[in-house]
Design an enzyme around this catalytic site. Sequence first.
Site, PDB file in Angstrom:
ATOM      1  N   SER A  26      33.791  13.774  19.218  1.00 53.31           N
ATOM      2  CA  SER A  26      32.418  13.549  19.689  1.00 53.31           C
ATOM      3  C   SER A  26      31.460  13.958  18.592  1.00 53.31           C
ATOM      4  O   SER A  26      31.774  14.832  17.770  1.00 53.31           O
ATOM      5  CB  SER A  26      32.150  14.386  20.948  1.00 53.31           C
ATOM      6  OG  SER A  26      30.772  14.417  21.265  1.00 53.31           O
ATOM      7  N   TYR A  35      31.341  22.663  24.614  1.00 52.11           N
ATOM      8  CA  TYR A  35      31.931  21.348  24.367  1.00 52.11           C
ATOM      9  C   TYR A  35      31.908  21.033  22.875  1.00 52.11           C
ATOM     10  O   TYR A  35      32.895  20.541  22.306  1.00 52.11           O
ATOM     11  CB  TYR A  35      31.160  20.291  25.150  1.00 52.11           C
ATOM     12  CG  TYR A  35      31.692  18.891  25.011  1.00 52.11           C
ATOM     13  CD1 TYR A  35      32.918  18.528  25.558  1.00 52.11           C
ATOM     14  CD2 TYR A  35      30.948  17.913  24.352  1.00 52.11           C
ATOM     15  CE1 TYR A  35      33.398  17.238  25.446  1.00 52.11           C
ATOM     16  CE2 TYR A  35      31.417  16.614  24.241  1.00 52.11           C
ATOM     17  CZ  TYR A  35      32.643  16.282  24.781  1.00 52.11           C
ATOM     18  OH  TYR A  35      33.123  14.991  24.660  1.00 52.11           O
ATOM     19  N   LYS A  80      35.084  20.197  20.314  1.00 48.03           N
ATOM     20  CA  LYS A  80      35.194  18.970  19.533  1.00 48.03           C
ATOM     21  C   LYS A  80      35.199  19.250  18.032  1.00 48.03           C
ATOM     22  O   LYS A  80      35.851  18.533  17.260  1.00 48.03           O
ATOM     23  CB  LYS A  80      34.066  18.004  19.911  1.00 48.03           C
ATOM     24  CG  LYS A  80      34.205  17.442  21.319  1.00 48.03           C
ATOM     25  CD  LYS A  80      35.556  16.771  21.530  1.00 48.03           C
ATOM     26  CE  LYS A  80      35.680  16.102  22.887  1.00 48.03           C
ATOM     27  NZ  LYS A  80      36.984  15.440  23.084  1.00 48.03           N
TER      28      LYS A  80
END
Length: 262
Positions: free
Chosen positions: A152, A165, A169
């Site tokens: 991402s 998050y 990633k």
Amino acid sequence: MNDRTTPQLFDMTGKVAVVTGGGRGIGEGIARSFAEAGAAVVVAARRTDEIEAVAESIRSAGGRAIAVTTDVTDDDAVEALAQATVDEFGSLTTWVNNAGGSPMRMPLADLPRAEWDRTIALNLTSVYVGSLVAARHITATTGTGSIVNISSGAGSGPVPGSAHYGAAKAGTNSLTWTLSAELAPAIRVNAVAPGAIPTEVMLTAVGKTEDQLDELLDAWNIPLGRLGTPQDIGAACLYLASDAASWVSGEILRVGGGAKPR
């Protein structure tokens, strides 16, 4: 000099691909792209009804597919997924670590520790476990293959409200680079970093509905003028998994319509 034409290099006939998180959204798009290119596909996720529907749709279109209910945060379940693949199709050549996501958005200082742990387990540890299980079975059954991780833009810069998050990633990117070196030359390892793909997971994460897609498009400032689709990501993964990318490893392919990562 390769004696195959360029279109033939994209042909996945004879390859066997596992796609985690394959029951909907980006994962479904990847599974369908691989099947359309001739691969046998194992669709894996926790929701049995969703993966069974995708697998049945692929079979109805003339492809080969099975569904294997899998929680990628369970090491034994991941091993069982790989074994079920080999038992059904005789080999494993391709593994896509797609399962992931995190709907919770808040400053890191307010984030519950349990949510940090859950996010790292789902988005990073699962990539570590899945990649090593895949490498072992690829080596044992075919000797060569490919791993594709779904990363991402959150892993390449600050993401206020989603630090947990983004950290996962960023770790996925690091694993991609390191595994591409450690598993070479037999196994290639790459990643795709999707841009704005209005799946259910993304819309939930950004607090938007399907009626607000124009707002989402404006917010992302996408030069190519449209939001992405699961097929856009499926096509990118197909390239990286196919022999067309036989000299490509350790790359993070950004697929986001020209928009800056965010």
